[in-house]
Design a protein around this motif. Structure first.
Motif, mmCIF file in Angstrom:
data_model
loop_
_atom_site.group_PDB
_atom_site.id
_atom_site.type_symbol
_atom_site.label_atom_id
_atom_site.label_comp_id
_atom_site.label_asym_id
_atom_site.label_seq_id
_atom_site.Cartn_x
_atom_site.Cartn_y
_atom_site.Cartn_z
ATOM 1 N N ARG A 5 -12.469 55.939 1.324
ATOM 2 C CA ARG A 5 -12.699 56.648 2.580
ATOM 3 C C ARG A 5 -14.196 56.755 2.816
ATOM 4 O O ARG A 5 -14.991 56.471 1.934
ATOM 5 C CB ARG A 5 -12.046 58.024 2.512
ATOM 6 N N GLY A 6 -14.557 57.169 4.021
ATOM 7 C CA GLY A 6 -15.960 57.082 4.437
ATOM 8 C C GLY A 6 -16.941 57.871 3.620
ATOM 9 O O GLY A 6 -18.116 57.569 3.599
ATOM 10 N N LYS B 240 -14.857 51.916 7.972
ATOM 11 C CA LYS B 240 -14.116 50.837 7.310
ATOM 12 C C LYS B 240 -14.957 49.577 7.162
ATOM 13 O O LYS B 240 -14.718 48.775 6.266
ATOM 14 C CB LYS B 240 -12.870 50.483 8.135
ATOM 15 N N GLN B 241 -15.919 49.402 8.064
ATOM 16 C CA GLN B 241 -16.711 48.166 8.049
ATOM 17 C C GLN B 241 -17.976 48.259 7.205
ATOM 18 O O GLN B 241 -18.644 47.254 6.992
ATOM 19 C CB GLN B 241 -17.154 47.820 9.480
ATOM 20 N N ARG C 73 -8.376 51.806 -0.810
ATOM 21 C CA ARG C 73 -9.412 51.733 0.219
ATOM 22 C C ARG C 73 -10.247 53.007 0.166
ATOM 23 O O ARG C 73 -9.718 54.098 0.244
ATOM 24 C CB ARG C 73 -8.795 51.550 1.609
ATOM 25 N N ASP D 44 -14.085 56.291 12.309
ATOM 26 C CA ASP D 44 -13.276 55.763 11.195
ATOM 27 C C ASP D 44 -13.255 54.232 11.182
ATOM 28 O O ASP D 44 -13.165 53.622 10.113
ATOM 29 C CB ASP D 44 -11.868 56.373 11.226
ATOM 30 N N ASP D 45 -13.359 53.612 12.362
ATOM 31 C CA ASP D 45 -13.461 52.148 12.406
ATOM 32 C C ASP D 45 -14.813 51.687 11.846
ATOM 33 O O ASP D 45 -14.907 50.680 11.160
ATOM 34 C CB ASP D 45 -13.279 51.635 13.838
#
Ligand SMILES: Nc1nc2c(c(=O)[nH]1)N[C@H]1C(S)=C(S)[C@@H](COP(=O)(O)O)O[C@H]1N2
Ligand SMILES: [Mo]
Length: 318
Positions: free
Chosen positions: A7-8, A125-126, A5, A121-122
């Motif tokens: 990261r931002g 993720k999107q 995944r 952080d939410d």
């Protein structure tokens, strides 16, 4: 199988490398880069990308808006800043190191289907994280070229679901007197800047959450800032805590502070001088180069159509 995944601040295809490596590797690859279409212009591993060949570590997709210039040295971009909440001096970066970047959330309100607040952080993720190398032109006639990580602002507009009558998107920066010694005085805090929704949905408009493949440093507007490369830098609010939608043009920070010098549109144009200095040229920070400024900072191919029906007067370019 391991699914990674991102990261931002990471982008697909980016070869994440500690900066020291990144720069020494770039210096080492200078001779190879000559063959690849870039030429060395001397000193400190700075290369001029002739054909927008990606610098080592940066994916080719990051170059699609054709920066046409060497990257600014990371250290320079991260130690020469405008962030008046801390100081009007450029060397405020040390002060900003105590600016907490977590927890951080962004409130969406005004003309939206349903107001909401989301943790950074939410949100990350999107969003489809990517990297883009853009030129940045400050109204003070200096410029840099840096790799931002983040996502298209249009994706954030879609998430927010503005209602039919909304015409403007308004960005409010954090204003925390506990960590920002520059607040107070005569300035109209908090720092608020805005775009039309048409501008926000232009493909160039970008939300920056990283810089040089790392999380956005606090002094550059971490953890989340606006990036609008065809406009003067003051439009791109840093450390955003609120995004509102409105049907009327809001009072913005710089237009309140000095309405004769800084307008709402702030599109770059060398033909319209600032009342106190020329905008014809710009200094590339970290080098001794001065180059000609281009209309829309060279991004007219993507941005000029936004203003096609408007009078091409100073108001559009201040
Ligand atoms: N909140 C806030 N955002 C801001 C500013 C500021 O003082 N406060 N300065 C603006 C100006 S004038 C410029 S040129 C850019 C500078 O970004 P940089 O420090 O990452 O180069 O941030 C813009 N965003
Ligand atoms: Mo600026």
């Amino acid at each position: 199988m391991l699914i990674k995944r991102l990261r931002g601040w990471e982008a697909p295809g980016r070869d994440i490398t500690p900066e020291e490596d990144f720069f020494s590797r770039r210096a080492a690859m200078t001779s190879a880069a000559v063959i690849g279409g870039a030429i060395a212009v001397g000193g400190l591993g700075i290369t001029a990308a002739r054909a927008d060949a990606p610098p080592p570590g940066i994916p080719a997709s990051a170059m699609r808006y054709k920066p046409g210039r060497a990257l600014t040295a990371q250290k320079v971009a991260e130690t020469y800043n405008n962030f008046y909440e801390f100081s009007t001096d450029k060397d405020l970066w040390q002060m900003a190191q105590s600016f907490p970047q977590r927890p951080w959330s962004i409130a969406f309100d005004g003309m939206v289907e349903k107001p909401f607040t989301i943790a950074i952080d939410d949100l990350l993720k999107q969003m489809p994280i990517e990297e883009r190398v853009y030129r940045h032109r400050c109204v003070e006639a200096w410029a840099m070229t840096v790799p931002w990580t983040g996502f298209a602002l249009s994706k954030l507009v879609a998430l927010a679901k503005p209602t039919a009558g909304a015409k403007y998107i308004v960005f409010t920066s954090d204003a925390d007197p506990k960590v920002m010694p520059g607040l107070g005085g005569f300035m109209p805090w908090p720092y608020v800047e805005a775009l039309t929704l048409a501008e926000a949905n232009n493909e160039l408009a970008f939300i920056g959450t990283g810089l040089y493949g790392k999380p956005m440093p606090p002094q550059n507007g971490g953890p989340i800032r606006l990036v609008t490369p065809w406009k003067y830098g003051f439009k791109s609010g840093k450390s955003i805590v609120k995004i509102s939608f409105a049907d009327k043009q809001p009072d913005t920070f710089w237009a309140q502070l000095a309405p004769d010098e800084y307008g709402f549109w702030a599109n770059v144009n060398p033909a319209f001088p600032h009342p106190r200095w020329s905008q014809a040229q710009e200094r590339l920070i970290g080098t001794d180069q001065v180059v000609d400024t281009q209309i829309y900072n060279g991004y007219g191919q993507w941005a000029a159509s936004l203003y096609a029906g408007m009078p091409q007067t100073r108001k559009l370019f201040m």
